[in-house]
Scaffold this motif. Structure first.
Motif, short mmCIF file in Angstrom:
data_model
loop_
_atom_site.label_atom_id
_atom_site.label_comp_id
_atom_site.label_asym_id
_atom_site.label_seq_id
_atom_site.Cartn_x
_atom_site.Cartn_y
_atom_site.Cartn_z
N THR B 122 90.69 -3.64 19.71
CA THR B 122 90.08 -4.27 18.55
C THR B 122 91.16 -4.90 17.69
N VAL B 123 90.94 -6.15 17.28
CA VAL B 123 91.91 -6.81 16.39
C VAL B 123 91.36 -6.88 14.97
N ASP B 124 90.07 -7.23 14.82
CA ASP B 124 89.52 -7.33 13.48
C ASP B 124 88.01 -7.13 13.53
N ILE B 125 87.46 -6.71 12.39
CA ILE B 125 86.01 -6.54 12.27
C ILE B 125 85.52 -7.40 11.13
N ASP B 126 84.46 -8.18 11.38
CA ASP B 126 83.83 -8.96 10.33
C ASP B 126 82.47 -8.32 10.09
N LYS B 127 82.39 -7.52 9.02
CA LYS B 127 81.20 -6.71 8.84
C LYS B 127 79.98 -7.55 8.45
N GLU B 128 80.21 -8.57 7.62
CA GLU B 128 79.07 -9.36 7.14
C GLU B 128 78.36 -10.06 8.29
N ARG B 129 79.15 -10.62 9.22
CA ARG B 129 78.54 -11.36 10.32
C ARG B 129 78.32 -10.50 11.55
N GLY B 130 78.72 -9.20 11.48
CA GLY B 130 78.52 -8.31 12.62
C GLY B 130 79.32 -8.70 13.83
N LEU B 131 80.58 -9.12 13.61
CA LEU B 131 81.42 -9.54 14.73
C LEU B 131 82.61 -8.59 14.87
N ILE B 132 82.99 -8.35 16.13
CA ILE B 132 84.22 -7.62 16.40
C ILE B 132 85.11 -8.53 17.22
N TYR B 133 86.35 -8.74 16.78
CA TYR B 133 87.30 -9.53 17.54
C TYR B 133 88.10 -8.60 18.43
N VAL B 134 88.11 -8.92 19.72
CA VAL B 134 88.71 -8.02 20.70
C VAL B 134 89.79 -8.76 21.45
N HIS B 135 90.95 -8.14 21.59
CA HIS B 135 91.99 -8.69 22.44
C HIS B 135 91.82 -8.11 23.83
N ARG B 136 91.70 -8.99 24.84
CA ARG B 136 91.52 -8.51 26.21
C ARG B 136 92.73 -8.85 27.04
N MET B 137 93.02 -7.95 27.96
CA MET B 137 94.23 -8.11 28.75
C MET B 137 93.98 -9.01 29.95
N TYR B 138 92.78 -8.98 30.49
CA TYR B 138 92.50 -9.77 31.68
C TYR B 138 91.14 -10.42 31.54
N ILE B 139 91.11 -11.76 31.38
CA ILE B 139 89.85 -12.49 31.27
C ILE B 139 89.66 -13.25 32.57
N LYS B 140 88.55 -12.95 33.26
CA LYS B 140 88.30 -13.61 34.54
C LYS B 140 87.88 -15.06 34.33
N ASP B 141 88.10 -15.88 35.34
CA ASP B 141 87.64 -17.26 35.28
C ASP B 141 86.12 -17.32 35.34
N GLY B 142 85.55 -18.38 34.74
CA GLY B 142 84.14 -18.66 34.92
C GLY B 142 83.20 -17.71 34.23
N LEU B 143 83.65 -17.03 33.19
CA LEU B 143 82.75 -16.17 32.44
C LEU B 143 82.43 -16.84 31.11
N ALA B 144 81.19 -16.68 30.65
CA ALA B 144 80.87 -17.18 29.32
C ALA B 144 81.68 -16.39 28.29
N ILE B 145 81.91 -17.02 27.14
CA ILE B 145 82.85 -16.41 26.21
C ILE B 145 82.27 -15.15 25.54
N SER B 146 80.97 -15.17 25.17
CA SER B 146 80.45 -14.00 24.48
C SER B 146 79.60 -13.15 25.42
N ASP B 147 79.35 -11.93 24.99
CA ASP B 147 78.50 -10.99 25.74
C ASP B 147 78.97 -10.74 27.16
N ARG B 148 80.19 -10.28 27.32
CA ARG B 148 80.55 -9.88 28.68
C ARG B 148 81.30 -8.57 28.68
N LEU B 149 80.98 -7.68 27.81
CA LEU B 149 81.69 -6.40 27.84
C LEU B 149 80.68 -5.27 27.99
N PRO B 150 80.35 -4.90 29.24
CA PRO B 150 79.34 -3.86 29.45
C PRO B 150 79.71 -2.53 28.79
N VAL B 151 81.01 -2.26 28.70
CA VAL B 151 81.45 -1.01 28.08
C VAL B 151 81.00 -0.94 26.62
#
Lengths: 111, 164
Positions: B122-151
């Motif tokens: 986790t890098v930052d939380i924006d509580k008003e907009r309900g967003l969490i900014y996450v730093h990921r170590m490995y981003i696969k090709d061809g994935l949409a940017i949001s909603d891809r973290l099943p965990v």
């Protein structure tokens, strides 16, 4: 028997701590290094402390080890989060391998 | 009020464990310390929710702890693999994730779980907009940017039962 499990846990913890330190040396930038250190050093140190608890049992040493374990689990991710956020806000650039940087873009818009 | 009593009992228990073995001197000092700490910090914990209202949340918390431990071990093996690998297989980046959690403690637990699960911090939380900014170590090709973290979805489902 339980003592041997304790020693095994201490050994596993040492291994994970070692990988965490290796990550700090090998990975390219602050954020990736924080990942390695936050994860590996939390579980590694918790493994060592839990192993110590198994060896010592419910004595003064063992119970203090258990409490330290709890506090490390609660505080280590918080400090990693604070470090990452502080680094981003003070302008530390992510490494050139970075693929997307949505947080950097959003910060610019807010400013 | 009931929250203050529970908190002071908790601080007293922690004090007694820290100053093991239990003696009467330690217990007297512990009562004073627990009362003082409760007086100073209880408004930090006051979320308005009654901790005794929904007992099933404690069972859900145990389930959360089990899932969390498993993910934590997986995260460590993941980091170990990437660090030992001679080519250093990383494609890092920061992404934002939507979250439905509202309470402070729920968000704290979600952010901490994200930090200790495979490949994410986790890098930052924006509580008003309900967003969490996450730093990921490995981003696969061809994935949409949001909603891809099943965990994250999994943790969010459990944490909503515990804290909301």
């Amino acid at each position: 028997m339980i003592e041997h499990i304790g020693y095994a846990l201490i050994l596993v913890g040492l291994f994970f701590d070692f990988f965490g330190c290796l990550g700090i040396i090998r990975l390219p930038d602050v954020y990736n290094r924080l990942q390695a250190s936050a994860k590996c050093i939390t579980l590694g140190t918790c493994g060592i402390l839990f192993g110590l608890f198994l060896i010592k049992g419910f004595t003064a040493t063992g119970i203090k080890a258990l409490l330290c374990l709890l506090f490390i689990i609660l505080t280590a991710p918080v400090s990693a989060h604070a470090l990452a956020r502080g680094a981003y806000r003070s302008g530390v650039k992510p490494c050139p391998e970075t693929v997307v940087d949505e947080y950097g873009e959003d910060i610019k818009n807010i400013k | 009020m009931i929250l203050k009593i529970i908190l002071s009992l908790l601080w007293f228990a922690i004090w007694m464990l820290l100053s093991w073995p239990p003696t009467i001197t330690n217990a007297l000092a512990g009562i004073a310390v627990a009362a003082f700490v409760t007086f100073m910090t209880s408004d930090m914990f006051d979320s308005g929710a009654n901790p005794l209202r929904k007992p099933s949340r404690y069972l859900w918390f145990v389930w959360y702890a089990a899932v969390f431990l498993w993910e934590c071990v997986k995260a460590n093996l993941d980091v170990a693999y990437r660090v030992i690998h001679p080519d250093l297989p990383i494609r890092p980046g920061t992404v934002k994730i939507k979250t439905a959690l509202k309470s402070d403690i729920g968000l704290t637990f979600l952010a901490n779980s994200i930090t200790l699960t495979p490949g994410t911090t986790t890098v930052d939380i924006d509580k008003e907009r309900g967003l969490i900014y996450v730093h990921r170590m490995y981003i696969k090709d061809g994935l949409a940017i949001s909603d891809r973290l099943p965990v994250v979805d999994r943790f969010e489902k459990i944490l909503r039962k515990v804290f909301e």
